[in-house]
Design an enzyme around this catalytic site. Structure first.
Site, PDB file in Angstrom:
ATOM      1  CD  GLU A 115      61.205  37.705  83.346  1.00  0.00           C
ATOM      2  OE1 GLU A 115      61.221  36.586  83.962  1.00  0.00           O
ATOM      3  OE2 GLU A 115      61.094  38.031  82.284  1.00  0.00           O
ATOM      4  CE  LYS A 117      66.346  30.959  89.769  1.00  0.00           C
ATOM      5  NZ  LYS A 117      65.845  29.466  90.147  1.00  0.00           N
ATOM      6  CG  ASP A 119      61.206  26.567  93.903  1.00  0.00           C
ATOM      7  OD1 ASP A 119      61.991  26.163  92.988  1.00  0.00           O
ATOM      8  OD2 ASP A 119      61.300  26.430  95.125  1.00  0.00           O
ATOM      9  CE1 TYR A 226      62.026  30.855  81.165  1.00  0.00           C
ATOM     10  CE2 TYR A 226      60.953  30.348  83.267  1.00  0.00           C
ATOM     11  CZ  TYR A 226      61.996  29.934  82.189  1.00  0.00           C
ATOM     12  OH  TYR A 226      62.666  28.759  82.328  1.00  0.00           O
ATOM     13  CE  LYS A 315      67.851  30.782  94.321  1.00  0.00           C
ATOM     14  NZ  LYS A 315      68.770  29.918  94.254  1.00  0.00           N
ATOM     15  CB  CYS A 418      61.230  -2.047 111.648  1.00  0.00           C
ATOM     16  SG  CYS A 418      60.155  -1.077 110.484  1.00  0.00           S
ATOM     17  CB  CYS A 423      57.375  -3.819 110.362  1.00  0.00           C
ATOM     18  SG  CYS A 423      58.889  -4.466 109.660  1.00  0.00           S
ATOM     19  CB  CYS A 438      62.827  -1.576 108.036  1.00  0.00           C
ATOM     20  SG  CYS A 438      61.670  -3.096 107.877  1.00  0.00           S
ATOM     21  CB  CYS A 443      58.455  -3.429 106.398  1.00  0.00           C
ATOM     22  SG  CYS A 443      58.168  -1.882 107.498  1.00  0.00           S
TER      23      CYS A 443
HETATM   24  S1  IVH Z   1      64.976  32.832  82.368  1.00  0.00           S
HETATM   25  C1  IVH Z   1      68.380  31.938  80.458  1.00  0.00           C
HETATM   26  N1  IVH Z   1      62.980  33.536  84.131  1.00  0.00           N
HETATM   27  O1  IVH Z   1      65.505  29.315  86.740  1.00  0.00           O
HETATM   28  C2  IVH Z   1      67.806  32.292  81.669  1.00  0.00           C
HETATM   29  N2  IVH Z   1      64.057  31.604  84.485  1.00  0.00           N
HETATM   30  O2  IVH Z   1      68.277  28.883  87.430  1.00  0.00           O
HETATM   31  C3  IVH Z   1      66.848  31.045  82.274  1.00  0.00           C
HETATM   32  N3  IVH Z   1      63.334  30.300  86.444  1.00  0.00           N
HETATM   33  O3  IVH Z   1      65.822  26.799  84.435  1.00  0.00           O
HETATM   34  C4  IVH Z   1      65.375  31.279  82.262  1.00  0.00           C
HETATM   35  N4  IVH Z   1      61.881  31.764  86.970  1.00  0.00           N
HETATM   36  O4  IVH Z   1      63.473  27.166  85.289  1.00  0.00           O
HETATM   37  C5  IVH Z   1      63.905  32.631  83.744  1.00  0.00           C
HETATM   38  N5  IVH Z   1      61.444  34.392  85.681  1.00  0.00           N
HETATM   39  C6  IVH Z   1      62.189  33.532  85.151  1.00  0.00           C
HETATM   40  C7  IVH Z   1      62.502  32.320  86.098  1.00  0.00           C
HETATM   41  C8  IVH Z   1      63.066  31.317  85.584  1.00  0.00           C
HETATM   42  C9  IVH Z   1      62.271  30.403  87.186  1.00  0.00           C
HETATM   43  C10 IVH Z   1      64.168  29.073  86.451  1.00  0.00           C
HETATM   44  C11 IVH Z   1      64.163  28.311  84.998  1.00  0.00           C
HETATM   45  C12 IVH Z   1      65.502  28.098  84.945  1.00  0.00           C
HETATM   46  C13 IVH Z   1      65.967  28.356  86.044  1.00  0.00           C
HETATM   47  C14 IVH Z   1      67.675  28.720  86.023  1.00  0.00           C
END
Ligand code: IVH
Length: 688
Positions: A115, A117, A119, A226, A315, A418, A423, A438, A443
């Site tokens: 999946e 990750k 943000d 997820y 990552k 400043c 100010c 400041c 300000c």
């Molecule tokens: S699974 C038990 N799936 O990453 C595994 N987490 O670093 C954790 N996150 O707190 C949850 N995308 O906020 C999972 N596809 C994804 C994710 C994901 C982002 C975040 C989530 C978690 C953090 C952990």
């Protein structure tokens, strides 16, 4: 059929239709009706619900935005902890993870779900009998904040599930702000003079943690589910992949880019492909998550600390580029800090043109030896505000001077001032601190923040003058500093656009009531650097009045237990500013702060003793309890340490309870806490 029964039937039908079209539009991205037709359905439902308020239910689509602002979030204890993820930064680390898995599951077939990750911000959502009942942030993994009302505003999150979902279950997912919405939001904020969000993650987190759900509703958040957290009265599926498909059937939005693979080669290919294409995604992803598919295997592997052994985040590397540092500018943050930033020769990094980058502070600039004119490496890690990593020394020409904020801001009289228009206060830097700031409470760059802080609940608690109004008052020139609030007139307020006489009168009355706020709150409200609620309470006890504190001498301040040099300096600096003196003088004449003698006596009872609270209290919120404890000289801490004197255990007390037991810390109930909070000057005879 009676009118009511008829209405009831129609309401149910409208909800069914609206939910269906919501799902088509927000989850499947495949609308079948026009926006106008959709609005007509919603309006009809709203109309019927207004006519028959008893028909309103929490899961009605009309309830996404309707909730009242919260004073503070309650706490929700997660039934199963929310874990975090271990990281792999290269293929070798990913393969090491794979090897560990094989070692723990010898000979077993392995499948992997990949999946993105996301943000954003992790949330856990529980459903009962088909309806959303609670939504919580991750918090510390054990307990999170109750943000149900805010999550309700996310259109792609079903308030009522589809089909035959189990009676009770929890799904977990990531709330995020799509890139396009993030850019739009920041542009709007820029126009309104509000500080920009550094990245979509911060924006999403800030929006979910808004006390006013109406503000959240205006932030176009989205969510990908997820994970299926747990299921009651129904079986967990065999695999994560099946779980994802199930929740999709129940109406949740899952990421269409999720894939299941049999080999690690395919996993690596998935990563490589998205590393190439990540700019094309409509959301910010900082890597991929690889999860073992089989839930029995997941269970077998368990977690090491907070990190599951069955999953890993692989990552993406941060985006980097080199360019020329043309100059260093200084902006003033809302708390008065002077922030140096890099003015760059525009360069393309990770799909966007970068013109400016953050430079943290002067020490950092010197440590990295960054000088104006250098070729520098800059990096973006999902952030809108990129960072300067460091100079490319080989490319330096000549010997440019070492950067100094004081030199940069030196004015004709030789003093560093400043840079904000209007100010010009002399800047300060406390001993041992990295930032210059400041110190002028008036300000212009700091006013909005100062005002918000002043009216906040732990400050003057001026209900009705929330964040938004405070900023609007400033923009309209109604107030120029915190003391001006006490000169506001109802008539003038009532003539503001969109504000009636009643709201104006309410605001004036709330401002009036704040005049008798206790001294600790008044001191806190001034927004003196380093003076939080605890220090404000100490200063209130020591000085007894704002007049006395304003005249305090450095020596006396430094000698107070709990007040260190940094705090003492900050108090002296604050009251030393002519602009602040003027404001304090006006406050003293406007306020009717009650005398503190009562506080003094009580101090001996709980003075300095540390309290930690766990679980839910019945008669007050946690924040109210904190305030009460501090008001009598107690100290509140979020976590148990060996210095904790009392653990106050509310309902459904958490893991802190066990920790307190192990450490032999006294555990008291809410009733016992209330008894301790009663003034010792209590005239009633005491039974001994
Ligand atoms: S699974 C038990 N799936 O990453 C595994 N987490 O670093 C954790 N996150 O707190 C949850 N995308 O906020 C999972 N596809 C994804 C994710 C994901 C982002 C975040 C989530 C978690 C953090 C952990």
């Amino acid at each position: 059929m009676t009118d009511f029964l008829h209405a009831h039937e129609r309401v149910l039908e409208l909800r069914r239709q609206i939910n269906h079209h919501n799902h088509l539009y927000y989850v499947l991205d495949a609308p079948e009706i026009s926006d106008e037709e959709y609005d007509a359905l919603l309006r009809e439902l709203q109309h019927l619900e207004t006519e028959h308020p008893s028909l309103v239910t929490a899961d009605s689509p009309t309830q996404r935005v309707g909730a009242e602002p919260l004073k503070a979030f309650g706490i929700i204890r997660h039934r199963k902890p929310l874990l975090s993820l271990g990281n792999a930064f290269n293929k070798e680390e990913l393969r090491d993870w794979h090897k560990r898995v094989i070692k723990l599951l010898p000979g077993e077939d392995l499948r992997f779900v990949c999946e993105h990750k996301m943000d954003g911000l992790a949330v856990a959502l529980t459903y009962e009998n088909g309806s959303l009942v609670t939504g919580a942030t991750r918090g510390d993994g054990e307990e999170g904040e109750n943000v149900t009302q805010n999550l309700r505003t996310i259109r792609s999150l079903p308030l009522a599930v589809h089909g035959t979902a189990p009676e009770r279950f929890e799904v977990r997912g990531e709330v995020y702000l799509p890139k396009a919405n993030f850019d739009k939001l920041n542009k709007e904020r820029e126009k309104e003079g509000l500080p920009l969000f550094a990245n979509p993650r911060n924006a999403a987190a800030g929006s979910v943690r808004q006390l006013d759900p109406k503000v959240t509703a205006r932030r176009p958040l989205d969510i990908f589910i997820y994970m299926l957290g747990w299921v009651n009265n129904g079986e967990m599926p065999q695999s994560h992949w099946e779980a994802l498909n199930l929740v999709k059937e129940w109406g949740f939005r899952t990421n269409p880019n999720n894939r299941r693979f049999d080999t690690m080669d395919e996993v690596e290919k998935f990563y490589d492909e998205w590393l190439e294409k990540r700019e094309t995604l409509p959301y910010e992803a900082d890597g991929i998550v690889v999860k073992l598919d089989n839930l029995v295997q997941q269970e077998k592997l368990g977690a090491a600390g907070r990190e599951p052994r069955w999953a890993i985040a692989f990552k993406f590397p941060a985006h980097r580029a080199t360019t020329q540092l043309k100059d260093i500018g200084i902006s003033v943050g809302r708390t008065g800090t002077l922030n140096p930033y890099a003015i760059l020769e525009p360069v393309f990094v990770g799909g966007v043109v970068i013109r400016q980058a953050s430079l943290h502070n002067e020490d950092d600039i010197r440590r990295k030896d960054i000088r104006i004119g250098d070729t520098v490496v800059i990096q973006r890690a999902g952030d809108v505000i990129p960072q300067v990593v460091g100079p490319v020394l080989e490319k330096r020409r000549g010997n440019p001077p070492v950067f100094s904020i004081e030199d940069k801001l030196r004015s004709a009289d030789g003093k560093a001032r400043c840079p904000v228009e209007g100010c010009g206060a002399e800047i300060v830097r406390s001993e041992g601190e990295a930032m210059y700031y400041c110190p002028n409470a008036a300000c212009p760059a700091q006013l909005a923040e100062k005002l918000e802080h002043f009216v906040s609940r732990p400050g003057m608690d001026i209900r009705g003058v929330g964040e938004r109004l405070a900023v609007a008052f400033l923009a309209e020139g109604l107030v120029k500093n915190i003391a001006d609030l006490y000169d506001l007139e109802a008539e003038r307020l009532a003539s503001r656009e969109g504000m009636g006489e009643k709201s104006a009168a309410n605001i004036i009355s709330a401002i009036g009531k704040s005049k008798i706020r206790p001294l600790p709150n008044v001191i806190f409200a001034l927004g003196i650097r380093h003076i939080g609620e605890e220090n404000a309470a100490i200063l209130a006890r020591e000085f007894g009045s704002l007049e006395a504190l304003a005249k305090a001498e450095r020596e006396k301040l430094g000698g107070i237990p709990g007040i260190g040099d940094k705090i003492a300096d900050s108090v002296i600096e604050f009251f030393g500013q002519p602009q602040n003196q003027e404001i304090v003088k006006r406050l003293i004449s406007a306020l009717q702060t009650p005398p503190v003698s009562m506080l003094k006596k009580e101090t001996s009872l709980l003075g300095g003793k540390e309290f930690v609270i766990t679980g839910t209290l019945k008669t007050m919120s946690r924040e109210q309890a904190w305030e009460k404890i501090r008001a009598v000289g107690g100290v509140t801490k979020p976590n148990i340490t060996k210095n904790t004197r009392y653990l106050v255990a509310g309902e459904e007390a958490g893991s802190k309870l066990e920790k307190a037991r192990t450490l032999g810390i006294e555990i008291i109930s809410e009733v016992e806490l209330l008894a301790k909070l009663k003034p010792s000057t209590d005239p009633q005879p005491r039974l001994l």
